[in-house]
Design a protein around this motif. Structure first.
Motif: not given
Ligand SMILES: *Cc1c(COP(=O)(O)O)cnc(C)c1O
Length: 248
Positions: A36, A38, A59, A88, A180, A182, A222-223, A238-241, A247
């Protein structure tokens, strides 16, 4: 970003994904890692692609329009093409055409109106556009998605959901591949488990009702909650952090 850091975070994520899959008796190959990205710079995206990550989730259409050409430049055409580019974040109908230009898959189709618009715009394509239906499994008012927080007990909600899904399935230029969600924002990831389980139950029910369609994908986790999501059947986390750090 320090490349060693990125590599170490990725290794830890891969390890935790494998452990969660194993504890659920699932092959880890069933779970795809979606970066992820963004707010992440194209250079860092290219670095993680070089480390073997091939699926990215962005995103916002505008951000992807700017960054993806830069990533393409860094990676080269064939490595760029080998990656899967997913939307996403929430998609407004008026940006549907631009989203189709940039992304390979759209994970956030959350209304018949949006689906119909995408279907019209995709009419000239050689193959249907892969999409996931976004579902609100927690009932949180801030979340997008088709309402399913009361699934399967809330009969009225279920009837509305099934009607919408049936209409979307009838659109020839879209290919629904799964769902999908959240997860709810909670202090303890364990508290997100019921929402993930609900998404799986809903997927199973839809697959039973419409077996001629594909219902393989469950994009959830997610994270903070991906190990729980994997235990509940996630096929895409879906992994960001967890990959890129906090971020800015
Ligand atoms: C930002 C985001 C993520 C990733 O989030 P983290 O907590 O950083 O892993 C996953 N899915 C969606 C829809 C997001 O907006």
């Amino acid at each position: 970003m320090d490349k060693g850091n990125l590599e170490a975070r990725l290794a830890e994520v891969r390890e935790r994904m494998a452990a969660a899959a194993q504890s659920a008796g699932r092959p880890v190959e069933q779970v795809r890692l979606v970066a992820a990205s963004k707010t992440v710079a194209p250079s860092v995206m290219a670095e993680i692609a070089a480390l073997g990550v091939t699926c990215f989730g962005e995103n916002r259409v505008e951000e992807a329009e700017v960054k993806l050409p830069a990533v393409r430049e860094l990676l080269g055409e064939s490595a760029f093409r080998a990656c899967c580019w997913c939307l996403i974040g929430h998609l407004q109908s008026r940006k549907a055409g631009r989203a189709l230009e940039v992304f390979d898959q759209l994970h956030t189709v959350d209304s018949l109106h949006l689906a119909e618009r995408l279907n019209r715009l995709a009419a000239n394509r050689a193959s249907p556009v892969p999409i996931l239906l976004e579902v609100n499994t927690s009932g949180e008012a801030t979340k997008f998605g088709l309402s399913a927080a009361g699934w399967p007990d809330d009969r009225q909600e279920a009837a509305a959901l099934l009607t919408t899904v049936e209409s979307i399935l009838a659109l020839p230029h879209l290919q629904v591949r799964g769902l999908m969600t959240v997860g709810p924002l909670v202090a303890d990831p364990e508290l997100a488990r019921p929402a993930f389980r609900r998404l799986r139950f809903l997927r199973d029910a839809l697959a039973e009702r419409w077996p001629e369609h594909t219902w393989l994908e469950l994009s959830m986790g997610m994270s903070d909650d991906y190990t729980v999501a994997i235990e509940e059947g996630s096929t895409m986390v879906r992994l960001g952090r967890a990959l890129f750090g906090p971020r800015g």
